[in-house]
Design an enzyme around this catalytic site. Structure first.
Site, short mmCIF file in Angstrom:
data_model
loop_
_atom_site.label_atom_id
_atom_site.label_comp_id
_atom_site.label_asym_id
_atom_site.label_seq_id
_atom_site.Cartn_x
_atom_site.Cartn_y
_atom_site.Cartn_z
N CYS A 171 -18.63 -12.96 -19.25
CA CYS A 171 -19.96 -13.10 -19.84
C CYS A 171 -19.94 -14.14 -20.96
O CYS A 171 -20.81 -15.01 -21.06
CB CYS A 171 -20.38 -11.73 -20.40
SG CYS A 171 -22.12 -11.62 -20.81
N CYS B 262 -22.89 -7.74 -18.51
CA CYS B 262 -21.66 -7.85 -17.71
C CYS B 262 -20.60 -6.92 -18.24
O CYS B 262 -20.37 -6.83 -19.45
CB CYS B 262 -21.09 -9.27 -17.80
SG CYS B 262 -22.01 -10.50 -16.91
N CYS C 232 -27.56 -9.93 -15.92
CA CYS C 232 -27.01 -9.63 -17.24
C CYS C 232 -27.99 -10.09 -18.31
O CYS C 232 -28.48 -11.22 -18.27
CB CYS C 232 -25.67 -10.34 -17.41
SG CYS C 232 -25.01 -10.21 -19.08
N CYS D 250 -26.05 -13.16 -20.34
CA CYS D 250 -25.70 -14.45 -19.75
C CYS D 250 -26.46 -14.77 -18.48
O CYS D 250 -26.35 -15.84 -17.93
CB CYS D 250 -24.20 -14.51 -19.46
SG CYS D 250 -23.72 -13.50 -18.03
N GLY E 283 0.79 -1.22 0.00
CA GLY E 283 0.00 0.00 0.00
C GLY E 283 0.82 1.27 0.00
O GLY E 283 0.27 2.36 -0.15
#
Lengths: 232, 274, 292
Positions: free
Chosen positions: C271, C265, C240, C243, C31
């Site tokens: 997807c 998606c 979605c 899909c 970080g």
């Protein structure tokens, strides 16, 4: 009776640096004491140095020589040599001072002005205001004035607020500078009663009073400051 | 008569006086190259005391405050502070993290220009709550509630909690700055001309607030001001500075009523009574 | 005219060493933003130069590279960068997440769970999470060094005060390994939980700002919040349209001039895979997506 206040060989002068360093002597070798429960009045003509003596005891003025001992068992403090914080502590619990003129702080109500010494020594706000309120009532300051800042009051009203402020606590030493100067007969009598009541409670009182009747009503001893005056 | 030898400067009321000073400044000196900022300033400050530092421009009073606040490095001298755990530490010996934490929690600094002491684009509530969030408060509701109560205390309408200080007047911004500093209950607050630039009536209100807060919270404070009336109103002790040096110090009313030094006499006599 | 030849992955070896050194530091201090000497790249700032430099530094001849932009493999940027590496490094490329060893991404984390064998490289515009409240670089460095992050919660406080909830939808600040507060790049906050305890190595490159940071595998990543306003994953109220997935991040697509739209998606590979493996069952356009 052991003294509460002992002034020993105190001398004071002002050095006016802005006027070429001219020295104005005020008093020399002032010595006296005040015991608990007694009222001593400083007498003498205007300008002789009476107020200056009170101020030196309270710490508002410096003194050039001598000692000012305040006895507050089990301690004793010499105001002329004390640290600022010791004087501040003394003013909270030991010495109360009623000056000649009220120093009006903007926006603070009369009742809070009078209650302030109790707040400073730790009392709760409500309790302090109650005591201040009853003192103001005793001094005939009407209810409607108590919540107003005293800056717009008359001289006499301001002085009564000042007196309430000086008497609201339980300080063993009370310094009064012309407490009745701007008061009418009724209020003068009220102040005399307040003073005598405190005397009975054992407070040591040092006062400057010009009014002869008031002086006779409160003084146990007179001290003529002319004896300590320095030659002009 | 009591023997003079027996009467010494004994402590007045042990219970009342704190045992040790809260802050000790020793020989604080700052040179800007060959220009003197301030020299050999020493004093002690106890809990609950307000010390005014007065002087004209160039007297060194602002430099002194910046040295105390750690915003300037001192040329010599040291500052000792009694932390909450009772230990008295030399501030220069603290790690930077400890020092910054100290300044965020136990000390406050009220700037003359409120825009420097506030986050102008953050709401009043965010400004007051920041210090709390910095010390780990993580409950939004409680932070907000605390901010509201402080806004009320400094006489800002709590309804304005979500407004930014951009919409506040100068006096309000200054009061917000005070709230922002006091929210973590600091024991020492430094103030740099807290009433500078404000209208007289606004000044009076602010001084009144400061007076009451100092008394209610038992704060110790160092107030830098050129205004003797502010010094008289807020402080019990005063230091008069000129040319970088302390030329007189003592009880406020004593120094102002019975000034000893020529410069102090000049200062006091220059004030026009109203 | 002879063909111009490039060093493997465009950057010279010394530059790659420099970047790898920065990466090692970054991985050692999860970080923490490590400054690095960002090079001139054949694309302008703001087009992923940081991500490209990191990818160039970690790519080897046996790697399989996938590049996505907002989750899609077929946008202009993704295609350009993929071709760039195909040309300069000669590596194999793919659009299938589970086949890739190095994935460079702009603003999305793949839906497919990543493995220890993979490296995810993020493109970062502004690496400094404190920048919005503190413009001075000297001061933000101090704040990170002393872990003075109170001001981050001020930002979240302001969100709640103005919107009733934390309205930050992307680039939602996180605390890494209980120490540094980090900007996860402008990925939607929906993706934040994927960064926590992720098996893959996550690397972040900001070319214009010249910073690199990293999250080692299996590192704790916590999104900042308040006790009474905890971090919530964004939940779409739709599936979605292609899909049928209900657990992926959806893009809203406007399909006509009458306000018609559908949700698909964002992760195009995810997807596609779902459509391949299951009989397609197109759903009608869903209701508005909203916070749960």
């Amino acid at each position: 009776m052991s003294p509460v206040l002992e002034v020993a060989d105190v001398s004071k002068s002002f050095t006016m640096h802005l006027r070429g360093g001219v020295v104005l002597p005020v008093v020399r070798n002032v010595s006296f004491s005040v015991a608990a429960g007694e009222c001593v009045v400083l007498s003498g003509p205007s300008g002789i140095g009476k107020s200056s003596i009170l101020k030196m005891i309270f710490g508002s003025y410096r003194c050039d020589a001598g000692a000012i001992r305040i006895h507050h068992a089990p301690h004793a403090t010499d105001v002329s040599r004390a640290e600022p914080r010791e004087i501040i502590a003394l003013r909270k619990r030991v010495i109360a001072y009623v000056s000649q003129f009220l120093r009006a702080i903007p926006r603070v109500a009369a009742i809070d002005v009078a209650a302030e010494p109790l707040l400073a020594s730790g009392s709760a706000r409500e309790e302090a205001r109650e005591r201040a309120g009853s003192l103001l009532a005793y001094l005939n300051v009407p209810e409607r004035l108590r919540s107003l800042p005293p800056a717009t009051f008359s001289g006499g009203e301001q002085q009564r607020v000042n007196i309430a402020r000086g008497f609201v606590g339980d300080h063993p030493l009370l310094l009064l500078d012309e407490p009745t100067a701007s008061l009418d007969a009724t209020n003068r009598a009220a102040v005399v009663d307040l003073i005598n009541e405190r005397k009975h409670r054992g407070t040591a009182i040092l006062a400057i009073v010009h009014d002869l009747d008031v002086r006779d009503a409160i003084a146990d001893r007179l001290i003529d400051v002319t004896a300590f005056a320095t030659a002009a | 008569m009591l023997d003079a030898d027996v009467i010494t400067r004994t402590r007045i009321d042990e219970a009342e006086l704190a045992d040790e000073p809260l802050l000790i400044a020793e020989g604080l000196t700052k040179w800007y190259g060959r220009q003197l900022g301030c020299r050999d300033v020493s004093f002690e400050l106890y809990a609950g005391e307000v010390l005014a530092v007065v002087g004209e421009s160039g007297s060194g009073k602002s430099t002194l405050l910046q040295l105390l606040a750690g915003q300037l490095a001192m040329s010599s001298g040291r500052v000792l502070y009694r932390l909450r755990d009772g230990a008295t530490r030399d501030l220069a010996m603290l790690t930077e993290a400890e020092r910054r934490l100290l300044f965020r929690t136990d000390w406050g600094f009220v700037q003359q220009d409120a825009t420097l002491g506030l986050r102008m684009s953050v709401s009043a509530g965010g400004n007051v709550g920041e210090r709390l969030m910095a010390v780990g408060w993580r409950h939004y509701g409680r932070i907000r509630h605390e901010a509201e109560s402080w806004l009320d205390r400094v006489e800002i309408d709590p309804e304005r909690i979500d407004e930014t200080p951009r919409s506040f007047s100068g006096g309000m911004r200054q009061r917000l700055q005070i709230a922002r500093n006091l929210v973590t209950a600091p024991r020492l607050v430094l103030m740099d001309e807290p009433t500078g630039g404000l209208d007289v009536s606004v000044q009076a209100r602010l001084l009144d607030l400061l007076r009451r807060l100092v008394q209610d919270l038992g704060l110790a404070a160092i107030v830098v001001t050129h205004d003797l009336a502010v010094a008289r109103l807020l402080s019990q002790r005063i230091m008069v500075m000129k040319g970088g040096r302390v030329i007189e110090q003592g009880l406020t009313d004593q120094v102002l009523d019975d000034p000893q030094q020529p410069y102090t006499q000049l200062l006091v006599s220059s004030v026009v009574p109203v | 005219m002879s063909e111009r030849t490039y060093n493997f992955a465009y950057l010279d070896e010394q530059t790659k060493r420099m970047i790898r050194r920065a990466l090692l530091k970054a991985v050692a201090i999860p970080g923490y933003q490590v400054p690095f000497a960002s090079r001139e790249m054949p694309m302008p700032y703001g087009w992923g130069t940081g991500g490209v430099q990191v990818t160039a530094a970690v790519l080897g001849p046996d790697d399989m590279l996938k590049v996505i932009d907002q989750g899609a493999d077929d946008t202009t940027n993704a295609v350009s960068i993929r071709k760039f590496f195909a040309k300069t490094a000669g590596v194999r490329t793919t659009t299938h997440t589970e086949e890739a060893t190095v994935i460079q991404t702009r603003h999305r984390v793949p839906e497919q769970k990543l493995t220890e064998a993979q490296i995810l490289v993020y493109q970062v515009p502004i690496p400094e999470p404190l920048r919005f409240l503190e413009p001075r670089e000297t001061e933000t460095r101090r704040m990170h060094a002393l872990a003075e992050y109170g001001v981050m919660h001020v930002k979240l406080y302001e969100d709640i005060a103005h919107h009733g909830h934390i309205s930050t939808a992307y680039a939602y600040p996180v605390c890494v390994a209980d120490r540094y507060v980090m900007d996860p790049s402008p990925t939607p906050k929906f993706d934040n939980p994927k960064m926590d305890n992720c098996a893959a190595l996550q690397l972040f490159g900001a070319g214009r700002e010249k910073r690199i940071y990293a999250i080692p595998p299996y590192t704790k990543v916590v999104s900042l919040d308040f006790e009474d306003h905890p971090f919530e994953r964004y939940r779409h109220d739709a599936a979605c349209a292609l899909c049928g997935a209900t657990d992926s991040y959806l893009d809203e697509v406007i399909i006509d001039d009458r306000g018609g739209r559908m949700f698909v998606c964002s992760d195009s590979d995810y997807c596609e895979r779902r459509r391949e493996s299951a009989p397609p069952a197109p759903q009608p356009a869903g209701t508005d997506a909203s916070h749960a």
